[in-house]
Write an enzyme that holds these catalytic residues in place. Structure first.
Site, short mmCIF file in Angstrom:
data_model
loop_
_atom_site.label_atom_id
_atom_site.label_comp_id
_atom_site.label_asym_id
_atom_site.label_seq_id
_atom_site.Cartn_x
_atom_site.Cartn_y
_atom_site.Cartn_z
N HIS A 68 0.83 -1.21 0.00
CA HIS A 68 0.00 0.00 0.00
C HIS A 68 0.86 1.26 0.00
O HIS A 68 1.92 1.29 0.63
CB HIS A 68 -0.94 0.00 1.22
CG HIS A 68 -2.07 -0.95 1.07
ND1 HIS A 68 -1.92 -2.30 1.22
CD2 HIS A 68 -3.36 -0.74 0.74
CE1 HIS A 68 -3.09 -2.88 1.01
NE2 HIS A 68 -3.97 -1.97 0.71
N SER A 85 -6.65 3.55 -5.43
CA SER A 85 -6.01 4.36 -4.39
C SER A 85 -6.00 5.84 -4.76
O SER A 85 -6.24 6.71 -3.92
CB SER A 85 -4.57 3.89 -4.14
OG SER A 85 -4.57 2.66 -3.48
N GLU A 88 -9.53 7.11 -4.21
CA GLU A 88 -9.88 7.15 -2.79
C GLU A 88 -9.16 8.29 -2.07
O GLU A 88 -9.78 9.01 -1.28
CB GLU A 88 -9.54 5.79 -2.15
CG GLU A 88 -10.45 4.68 -2.64
CD GLU A 88 -9.87 3.29 -2.49
OE1 GLU A 88 -10.55 2.33 -2.91
OE2 GLU A 88 -8.73 3.14 -2.00
N PHE A 120 1.29 3.38 6.96
CA PHE A 120 0.02 3.60 7.65
C PHE A 120 -1.11 3.26 6.69
O PHE A 120 -1.17 3.80 5.58
CB PHE A 120 -0.07 5.06 8.08
CG PHE A 120 -1.36 5.46 8.74
CD1 PHE A 120 -1.63 5.10 10.05
CD2 PHE A 120 -2.31 6.21 8.04
CE1 PHE A 120 -2.81 5.49 10.67
CE2 PHE A 120 -3.49 6.60 8.65
CZ PHE A 120 -3.74 6.23 9.96
#
Length: 169
Positions: A68, A85, A88, A120
């Site tokens: 990620h 991603s 988002e 994170f």
């Protein structure tokens, strides 16, 4: 939008082609989820993705977490994130940060990565940058085991959001 009937007829290669990007740069999750079909309802499909992730080895889970991108990080600036991603993060306003906000995200991303060894993870759909920053500030104080589990929970939420966007309910 895919229907469950269409999904249940898919062979593994077609399924992975359609859903391999649900798990960020980790098509193995879709491969494993496919084996858990057929799916009676969309929730079964969502559960299959989470089960595939949960049943994986710790090392494979860690690789998934590490796949990620940082939130509002260098991958975002370089345009190297998966399309989901990008959408988002933009939806949460992370593509329109002030210089001070960007500096704060960069600092938190760096501190978090140093502490935990992975980025994170936060399912940003429906969240604001302030909500994300608040979670960042809280979670950076977690212990490793707690934060690893929280990252997996957030990835499961990402699976849910992405599959709900692609599959008829």
């Amino acid at each position: 939008m895919w229907t469950l009937a269409e999904i249940n007829r898919m062979q593994k290669p077609e399924f992975v082609e359609a859903f391999g990007d649900v798990a960020e740069h980790s098509p193995w999750v879709a491969e494993e989820a496919h084996a858990l079909g057929p799916f009676a309802v969309r929730e079964d499909l969502i559960t299959a993705f989470e089960t595939a992730m949960r049943d994986a080895s710790h090392g494979r889970q860690l690789d998934l977490i590490r796949a990620h991108p940082d939130l509002a990080g260098k991958a975002a600036l370089a345009g190297e994130m998966a399309e989901d991603s990008k959408r988002e993060q933009a939806g949460a306003g992370l593509d329109q940060l002030t210089a001070a906000e960007f500096a704060r995200f960069t600092d938190l991303n760096n501190r978090y990565l140093r502490k935990f060894g992975f980025p994170f993870i936060f399912a940003v759909k429906g969240a604001t940058k302030d909500m994300i920053l608040a979670a960042f500030e809280t979670r950076i104080e977690n212990e490793m085991d707690q934060e690893f589990e929280t990252a997996l929970q957030q990835i499961a939420r990402i699976f849910r959001f992405r599959l709900e966007d692609r599959v008829e309910g």
